[in-house]
Motif scaffolding. Structure first.
Motif, mmCIF file in Angstrom:
data_model
loop_
_atom_site.group_PDB
_atom_site.id
_atom_site.type_symbol
_atom_site.label_atom_id
_atom_site.label_comp_id
_atom_site.label_asym_id
_atom_site.label_seq_id
_atom_site.Cartn_x
_atom_site.Cartn_y
_atom_site.Cartn_z
ATOM 1 N N TRP A 31 83.914 118.461 48.355
ATOM 2 C CA TRP A 31 82.761 117.577 48.217
ATOM 3 C C TRP A 31 81.620 118.210 47.427
ATOM 4 O O TRP A 31 80.629 117.558 47.116
ATOM 5 C CB TRP A 31 82.233 117.239 49.615
ATOM 6 C CG TRP A 31 82.177 118.461 50.489
ATOM 7 C CD1 TRP A 31 83.116 118.867 51.399
ATOM 8 C CD2 TRP A 31 81.175 119.485 50.489
ATOM 9 N NE1 TRP A 31 82.764 120.062 51.972
ATOM 10 C CE2 TRP A 31 81.575 120.472 51.433
ATOM 11 C CE3 TRP A 31 79.980 119.669 49.804
ATOM 12 C CZ2 TRP A 31 80.817 121.616 51.685
ATOM 13 C CZ3 TRP A 31 79.232 120.809 50.058
ATOM 14 C CH2 TRP A 31 79.652 121.762 50.991
ATOM 15 N N ASP A 46 84.276 104.992 36.736
ATOM 16 C CA ASP A 46 83.827 103.872 37.556
ATOM 17 C C ASP A 46 84.896 103.460 38.564
ATOM 18 O O ASP A 46 84.594 103.109 39.710
ATOM 19 C CB ASP A 46 83.464 102.676 36.681
ATOM 20 C CG ASP A 46 82.186 102.906 35.877
ATOM 21 O OD1 ASP A 46 81.456 103.875 36.196
ATOM 22 O OD2 ASP A 46 81.940 102.138 34.931
ATOM 23 N N SER A 59 84.995 106.132 41.250
ATOM 24 C CA SER A 59 83.830 105.985 42.107
ATOM 25 C C SER A 59 84.019 104.864 43.112
ATOM 26 O O SER A 59 83.753 105.021 44.308
ATOM 27 C CB SER A 59 82.582 105.720 41.254
ATOM 28 O OG SER A 59 81.444 105.558 42.074
ATOM 29 N N GLY A 60 84.513 103.732 42.647
ATOM 30 C CA GLY A 60 84.749 102.607 43.542
ATOM 31 C C GLY A 60 85.795 102.913 44.591
ATOM 32 O O GLY A 60 85.639 102.571 45.773
ATOM 33 N N GLN A 104 84.368 105.576 47.051
ATOM 34 C CA GLN A 104 83.334 104.986 47.887
ATOM 35 C C GLN A 104 83.967 104.152 48.992
ATOM 36 O O GLN A 104 83.519 104.179 50.141
ATOM 37 C CB GLN A 104 82.387 104.132 47.038
ATOM 38 C CG GLN A 104 81.115 103.713 47.758
ATOM 39 C CD GLN A 104 80.112 103.051 46.834
ATOM 40 O OE1 GLN A 104 80.432 102.737 45.693
ATOM 41 N NE2 GLN A 104 78.914 102.837 47.316
ATOM 42 N N HIS A 124 83.188 106.539 51.596
ATOM 43 C CA HIS A 124 81.762 106.185 51.610
ATOM 44 C C HIS A 124 80.906 107.243 50.896
ATOM 45 O O HIS A 124 79.849 107.619 51.382
ATOM 46 C CB HIS A 124 81.279 105.975 53.040
ATOM 47 C CG HIS A 124 82.122 105.024 53.829
ATOM 48 N ND1 HIS A 124 82.199 103.678 53.544
ATOM 49 C CD2 HIS A 124 82.970 105.237 54.873
ATOM 50 C CE1 HIS A 124 83.031 103.088 54.382
ATOM 51 N NE2 HIS A 124 83.518 104.005 55.193
ATOM 52 N N VAL A 125 81.416 107.726 49.765
ATOM 53 C CA VAL A 125 80.692 108.715 48.972
ATOM 54 C C VAL A 125 79.818 107.977 47.958
ATOM 55 O O VAL A 125 80.285 107.056 47.284
ATOM 56 C CB VAL A 125 81.663 109.670 48.250
ATOM 57 C CG1 VAL A 125 80.897 110.700 47.440
ATOM 58 C CG2 VAL A 125 82.572 110.358 49.255
ATOM 59 N N ALA A 126 78.557 108.353 47.849
ATOM 60 C CA ALA A 126 77.633 107.693 46.934
ATOM 61 C C ALA A 126 78.094 107.836 45.489
ATOM 62 O O ALA A 126 78.628 108.882 45.106
ATOM 63 C CB ALA A 126 76.233 108.281 47.101
ATOM 64 N N PRO A 127 77.896 106.810 44.660
ATOM 65 C CA PRO A 127 78.348 106.858 43.260
ATOM 66 C C PRO A 127 77.828 108.059 42.483
ATOM 67 O O PRO A 127 78.561 108.646 41.684
ATOM 68 C CB PRO A 127 77.816 105.539 42.686
ATOM 69 C CG PRO A 127 77.741 104.618 43.859
ATOM 70 C CD PRO A 127 77.355 105.485 45.020
ATOM 71 N N HIS A 172 77.124 110.998 43.567
ATOM 72 C CA HIS A 172 77.872 112.165 44.025
ATOM 73 C C HIS A 172 79.291 112.138 43.461
ATOM 74 O O HIS A 172 79.801 113.148 42.970
ATOM 75 C CB HIS A 172 77.901 112.193 45.558
ATOM 76 C CG HIS A 172 78.383 113.474 46.134
ATOM 77 N ND1 HIS A 172 78.391 113.721 47.490
ATOM 78 C CD2 HIS A 172 78.892 114.592 45.572
ATOM 79 C CE1 HIS A 172 78.884 114.927 47.722
ATOM 80 N NE2 HIS A 172 79.200 115.472 46.566
ATOM 81 N N THR A 173 79.905 110.965 43.520
ATOM 82 C CA THR A 173 81.264 110.817 42.991
ATOM 83 C C THR A 173 81.312 111.144 41.498
ATOM 84 O O THR A 173 82.245 111.789 41.021
ATOM 85 C CB THR A 173 81.770 109.381 43.210
ATOM 86 O OG1 THR A 173 81.741 109.071 44.600
ATOM 87 C CG2 THR A 173 83.185 109.219 42.699
#
Length: 203
Positions: A60, A130, A133-134, A137, A141-144, A146-147
């Motif tokens: 992470w 993208d 990220s989706g 997430q 539940h990782v913030a965009p 951060h991803t």
């Protein structure tokens, strides 16, 4: 198999295993985030997690861990632990290992693999940031923002760390569109024998 998590590394690893590459024993269990399985060996996951935690890092963490700054004693012990794991892998012409935590530790893993008698090659999974990220997430539940940092780190390290070994990049969308074509391309690029007898299993 290298690349950012949620970039198709699991699917790619499973396809390779169904085309003749041997998986290590003891896979991580599937779950609702990856119902067909992660195809990551438990021992590798726990080993890498311990190494990263010892250096105040983890999957992470978007910061790059410079293993070359480790003191000689620590590096030697870490290298020995990876070599010991690799020495216990199945005796097979082709073995495939996937664990996203290998990416920040690639130098150690490649050195250990050579010490264990393996020739090293890399298949690098890539996917649009993208989409990653989706997917991440939804799964964790990782913030965009951060991803995006994790995606950049994983892709840059995967590219940089493999410049002196045989490698091939595989786009996740291309794998889904025509896996037979991608398998043939991997086989040709890495000079390895991949064959598929049961298309339905891979489909």
């Amino acid at each position: 198999v290298l690349g950012m998590a949620r970039s198709g590394t699991s699917a790619l690893t499973r396809v390779l295993s169904l085309c003749g590459a041997t998986l290590p024993a003891g896979m991580m269990a599937a779950d609702k985030a990856n119902p067909r399985g992660y195809w990551e060996p438990r021992k590798s996951v726990y080993l890498n997690r311990a190494i990263l935690q010892r250096h105040g890092s983890g999957w992470w963490n978007p910061a790059i861990l410079d293993v070359e700054t480790c003191n000689a004693k620590d590096r030697s012990a870490t290298l020995a632990s990876i070599t010991e794991y690799l020495a216990g892998l199945p005796a097979a012409p082709l073995v495939v290992i996937k664990d996203p935590q290998i990416v920040p530790l690639a130098d150690l893993w490649f050195d250990a693999a050579r010490q264990a008698g393996f020739a090293v090659a890399a298949v690098i999974a890539v996917r649009h940031p993208d989409e990653v990220s989706g997917s991440l997430q939804a799964a964790a539940h990782v913030a965009p923002v951060h991803t995006s940092a994790l995606w950049l780190k994983a892709n840059l390290l995967s590219e940089r760390k493999t410049r002196d070994i045989p490698r091939v990049f595989v786009d996740y969308a291309s794998l889904l569109e025509d896996w037979q074509r991608e398998v043939k391309r991997i086989s040709a690029a890495l000079f390895i024998d991949l064959s598929f007898d049961d298309d339905r299993a891979i489909d």
